[in-house]
Design an enzyme around this catalytic site. Sequence first.
Site, PDB file in Angstrom:
ATOM      1  CG  LEU B 123      -1.862   1.172   1.407  1.00 46.04           C
ATOM      2  CD1 LEU B 123      -2.903   1.208   0.282  1.00 46.04           C
ATOM      3  CD2 LEU B 123      -2.581   1.114   2.764  1.00 46.04           C
ATOM      4  CB  SER B 130      -0.362   8.964   7.254  1.00 45.91           C
ATOM      5  OG  SER B 130       0.652   8.603   8.160  1.00 45.91           O
ATOM      6  CB  ILE B 155       6.884  -3.844   0.396  1.00 49.95           C
ATOM      7  CG1 ILE B 155       6.227  -2.616  -0.272  1.00 49.95           C
ATOM      8  CG2 ILE B 155       5.986  -5.083   0.275  1.00 49.95           C
ATOM      9  CD1 ILE B 155       5.010  -2.030   0.462  1.00 49.95           C
ATOM     10  CB  SER B 156       6.633  -6.480   5.644  1.00 48.19           C
ATOM     11  OG  SER B 156       6.610  -5.275   6.362  1.00 48.19           O
ATOM     12  CG  HIS B 336      16.595  -6.448  32.553  1.00 48.01           C
ATOM     13  ND1 HIS B 336      15.231  -6.378  32.556  1.00 48.01           N
ATOM     14  CD2 HIS B 336      16.900  -7.785  32.574  1.00 48.01           C
ATOM     15  CE1 HIS B 336      14.723  -7.598  32.556  1.00 48.01           C
ATOM     16  NE2 HIS B 336      15.710  -8.468  32.578  1.00 48.01           N
ATOM     17  CD  GLU B 361      -0.251  -4.126   9.987  1.00 52.27           C
ATOM     18  OE1 GLU B 361      -1.448  -4.383  10.174  1.00 52.27           O
ATOM     19  OE2 GLU B 361       0.520  -4.868   9.352  1.00 52.27           O
ATOM     20  CG  ASN B 364      -0.002   3.975  17.711  1.00 51.89           C
ATOM     21  OD1 ASN B 364      -0.335   3.175  16.811  1.00 51.89           O
ATOM     22  ND2 ASN B 364       0.488   3.576  18.865  1.00 51.89           N
ATOM     23  NE  ARG B 373     -10.673  12.570   9.525  1.00 46.93           N
ATOM     24  CZ  ARG B 373      -9.878  12.229   8.526  1.00 46.93           C
ATOM     25  NH1 ARG B 373      -9.932  10.994   8.044  1.00 46.93           N
ATOM     26  NH2 ARG B 373      -9.036  13.089   8.006  1.00 46.93           N
TER      27      ARG B 373
END
Lengths: 275, 378
Positions: B123, B130, B155-156, B336, B361, B364, B373
């Site tokens: 995409l 975005s 692209i993964s 740690h 994806e 946020n 919206r």
Amino acid sequence: MKIVVLVKQVPDTAEERKLDLTTGLLDRDAGDSVVDEINERALEVALRVKDANKSTEVVVMTMGPDGATQALRKALSMGADSGVHILDDSLAGADTKRTAAALAAGLKVTGFDIVLAGNESTDGRGGVVPAMVAEHLALPLLGSLVSAEITEGAVRGVRQGEGGTLNVHAALPAIVTVTESSAEARFPNFKGILTAKRKPVTTLSVADLGSADLGSAELGGAGLTGFGPGADARVGSTVIVSTTERTARAAGRKIVDDGTAATELAEFLVANRLV
Amino acid sequence: MFERTEDQQAMVAMVRDFAGGAISPHSAYWDETKHFPVDVLREAGTLGMGGIYVSEEYGGSGLTRTDAVLIFEELAKADPTIAAYISIHNMVVWMIDAFGNAVQRANWVPQLASMEALGSYCLTEPGAGSDAAALSTQAVRDGDDYVLNGTKQFISGAGAAGFYLVMARTADTGSHGITAIVVPANLQGLSFGPNEKKMGWNAQPTRQVIFEDVRVPVANRLGAEGSGFGIAMKGLNGGRINIAACSLGGGQAALDKSIAYLKERTAFGGTLISKQALLFEIADMDTELETARTLVLRAAEALDRGAADTVRLCAMAKRVATDAGFNVANKALQLHGGYGYLAEYGLEKIVRDLRVHQILEGSNEIMRLIVGRLAVED
Ligand SMILES: Cc1cc2nc3c(=O)[nH]c(=O)nc-3n(C[C@H](O)[C@H](O)[C@H](O)COP(=O)(O)OP(=O)(O)OC[C@H]3O[C@@H](n4cnc5c(N)ncnc54)[C@H](O)[C@@H]3O)c2cc1C
């Protein structure tokens, strides 16, 4: 071809395993119960036969308390066709001898061409039940195989010992056990998990086992999972006299290196016969 | 809704066993060497992980979205990067299965569900992230083919995948001019950029996918011309809660490590866990993850049911869980001390891996845009 795989539910080796000190029996609430990994490997041998020939019928059989159905479900999710659960209160605490008698009687009821099992369970580690089953059924035992090839009418396999390798074979029917070196078991896939619930599981009580004389003390004999002082003496012929808790581990000795550490270490190893 | 069924327990146990043997022992090495473990993905495919919530008809596992988030959380405990790639792959397979015709499904779903072939979701573009509806990769109709030109960014799985689900422009009508097209890897004119050097997610490749006059049969179009943006967004609803679940798994693994570490590490005359300030830190981490998990399960249930507020809940869950996972991992690193900063302890990798879940994806901020919206809409 009908293959029966004997499976046993055992405490997860990844967790702490405990005996109930008053009964001498396994404390089943102390940790999770799982299908003994060695039985999963035996099942893998059977499932590979089924992979190659879809008409193969794989039955898993267990003797154990109510909760042992979970072990059967796991085996069914991996690909076995049906399960047989030998379940009877009078069998609680049964030892190796009595277990073998019950399994042999169960096998007579279900019928089979070949029986597969692990060479020894990871909890009791008696390693005698399959041999006893073979004796009850008057069938050859091919024990402790690292691989087994099952064809119509015969089984051949390899047994590896310190002294050498034996190629063994027998005509069917026969009893075969595999060791931890046999092929690693597959994981159940999601579909297997979902369909396991729909596969049939038959429950056999002592009464269903027919003529087998399971109630007499003669057939008993307590193994590691056998009964203790508090249990009903009817179930076995061996009596566990006492059970004690393993002594807690003490901290080891720390050697600080002031130049003599190597000598001290060597002395420690020699003194404890570790070298 | 919150009690796991026996089947779910058995599935999660299987995933734990599988990941414990096939993934976690290697995950640090894969990260260091940027190795994409295609063989292990195939194995995951045989167990049903290539089409978790894809219908059974062509080889999917037919599970629910709730099952899926439980599975992804468990996988991510072993390795967020591998879990996240499997999540993206599932999104692609589901889109093909849900929007493809019978021929397309029969051709592509079986090899994808088994993970013999891997999928990539294309995409984002260099100039449109975005604002995905502004994408400019062209698909021009020529007889029975579309001719594709343009570049997809970030692209993964690119280069390793067998199928590229490409959102391309077929008309200059904004989001209504976008079409989803399945592009097999072997077509002429398809090429890939170099594997990006990145902060985390090293065990899966991220590359540009470049189209130069790539001829794709019209028969490879998913759904109607112009419906691609809707398909892409529907895929992302599931993608978002799955990536959210991956953050939960990474965060949970970091929390579990922290608890064990604080119990063992001593300072100022006692174990660190005896310091109430640190105990409270553990409490906050646990609470933050459980809050997020609750919302993720709620969104999954809405998606299963086809509820009207699915988009809203998925966006909320994605934002809350990816923030929670990163925060918890970052706090775990702090707990740690210096060891948290060393690769050997496994904390810094979780932090690096989970950071990108807040960006992709739908970032946020975009999740807040969606929720906001919807909140003010009449
Ligand atoms: C490792 C990795 C893997 C990826 N894998 C894939 C993949 O497989 N397929 C794919 O298609 N994409 C993939 N992406 C792309 C990813 O989805 C985008 O990076 C993401 O959507 C953000 O787009 P962008 O990078 O262009 O940032 P931009 O859109 O340029 O955003 C920049 C910043 O502005 C903020 N912003 C933008 N618009 C607004 C607004 N309206 N209001 C408030 N804030 C706003 C953003 O949140 C962000 O913080 C991947 C990215 C990475 C890093």
